[in-house]
Design an enzyme around this catalytic site. Structure first.
Site, PDB file in Angstrom:
ATOM      1  CG  HIS A 145      -2.840 -16.490  15.430  1.00  0.00           C
ATOM      2  ND1 HIS A 145      -3.506 -17.318  16.311  1.00  0.00           N
ATOM      3  CD2 HIS A 145      -3.756 -15.553  15.031  1.00  0.00           C
ATOM      4  CE1 HIS A 145      -4.761 -16.914  16.438  1.00  0.00           C
ATOM      5  NE2 HIS A 145      -4.940 -15.846  15.673  1.00  0.00           N
TER       6      HIS A 145
HETATM    7  O1  RIB Z   1      -5.623 -18.925  12.395  1.00  0.00           O
HETATM    8  C1  RIB Z   1      -4.608 -17.958  12.440  1.00  0.00           C
HETATM    9  C2  RIB Z   1      -3.740 -18.034  11.236  1.00  0.00           C
HETATM   10  O2  RIB Z   1      -4.516 -17.797  10.054  1.00  0.00           O
HETATM   11  C3  RIB Z   1      -2.645 -16.952  11.209  1.00  0.00           C
HETATM   12  O3  RIB Z   1      -1.545 -17.429  10.487  1.00  0.00           O
HETATM   13  C4  RIB Z   1      -3.299 -15.843  10.460  1.00  0.00           C
HETATM   14  O4  RIB Z   1      -2.352 -14.964   9.845  1.00  0.00           O
HETATM   15  C5  RIB Z   1      -4.053 -16.608   9.411  1.00  0.00           C
HETATM   16  O5  RIB Z   1      -3.147 -16.944   8.368  1.00  0.00           O
END
Ligand code: RIB
Ligand code: CA
Length: 314
Positions: free
Chosen positions: A244
């Site tokens: 992500h």
């Molecule tokens: O949903 C994914 C996000 O939530 C990413 O930033 C992960 O590190 C958590 O913070």
């Protein structure tokens, strides 16, 4: 040669947050990290603040200032994600406890002072976790909103739905009120939702190319990814986990990797069924203000090639 882009990274490390920070550290000609601000999210603030410093020391960047921020969402009880990131939030590699100190002062005040101290329109906020620190800074000092060059954030989801509930992505779900404040503030937003990040899977061949770098940061990163991906592989039956947070930094370095459009985005803050949902008017069926550039597609091979090439420079 143009000046490096000045950024503040607001983060809740998190193995994928670590990948984003390493990408920034491996791009010193293009990115100047003015500071790292930590927020409660994946794990409580004490651990995200520990993890932020561990990542700096892993990359020999003890020069980077790390400030602790909000230890809880604006009005809700903190929800964490140890089931994904492990009990420390940075499970995987065996890394030493940090020796560098946290900076004195609160992250929110660092954000405010930095935006007031730097020339208008020159600082980019890169958020990798819940938006609590940013919302608190905008509430405490509304004058800084117009001084932000851009806010590039990982969060939300639309066509892809949610990952912590069927409707909500984790960063937004943890503090929907903060997200609502930020999306209504008028700051230029670039949104990296699950619709993009679910196309960036840590496939074995991609992780192998990072491992082949053979450096301590690369080795630690591979161990983090191998821990981090196990949950998503089980959940989605996918070939690797979605990476992500580095999308935020990759956008600064190679925006052409991403495709999206300007949309209206509103945050559900009342319905318990869909709280934290990012309601994206992708098809323009309302006349609501387009307040975010929402990304939907990405060149995944180009993204991982960038990551590997920049990790090698750390
Ligand atoms: O949903 C994914 C996000 O939530 C990413 O930033 C992960 O590190 C958590 O913070
Ligand atoms: Ca994160």
């Amino acid at each position: 040669m143009t000046e490096p882009r000045k950024i503040i990274i607001d983060t809740d490390p998190g193995q994928d947050d670590a990948a984003a920070i390493l990408l920034a550290f491996g791009s010193r000609d293009e990115i100047e990290v003015l500071g790292i601000t930590t927020v409660a999210g994946n794990v409580p603030l004490r651990l995200t603040s520990r993890n932020g410093r561990i990542i700096c020391e892993l990359c020999n960047r003890r020069d980077v200032k790390v400030f602790a921020g909000a230890d809880a969402p604006i009005k809700r009880k903190l929800v964490t994600a140890e089931h994904v990131h492990g009990k420390t939030g940075l499970d995987g590699p065996d890394l030493p406890e940090p020796t560098m100190e946290l900076q004195p002062g609160h992250a929110v005040d660092f954000i405010i002072d930095t935006l007031r101290g730097q020339p208008e329109g020159t600082v980019t906020l890169c958020t990798l976790g819940p938006l609590t620190n940013i919302a608190l800074a905008f509430q405490k000092a509304p004058d800084i909103v117009g001084r932000v060059r851009e806010l590039v954030m990982m969060g939300g989801g639309f066509f892809e739905g949610g990952n912590i509930t069927p409707a909500a992505e984790f960063n937004i779900y943890v503090d929907p009120e903060a997200a609502d404040i930020v999306f209504r503030a008028g700051v230029p937003i670039v949104m990296m939702p699950l619709d993009v990040t679910h196309k960036l899977l840590t496939r074995k061949d991609r992780v192998a190319r990072i491992a082949a770098l053979g450096t301590p940061p690369a080795k630690a990163m591979v161990e983090m990814l191998e821990f981090f991906e196990r949950f998503d592989i089980e959940k989605y039956g996918s070939d690797g986990g979605p990476l992500h947070d580095p999308t935020v930094i990759a956008y600064l370095l190679k925006p052409e990797l991403f495709k999206g459009r300007d949309c209206n985005v509103e945050i559900e803050v009342t319905s318990e069924l869909t709280v934290g949902m990012t309601v994206v008017d992708w098809w323009g069926v309302t006349d609501r203000k387009q307040n975010a550039k929402v990304m939907r597609d990405v060149d995944a091979d180009g993204f991982f090639a960038l990551l590997t090439e920049r990790f090698a420079r750390i």
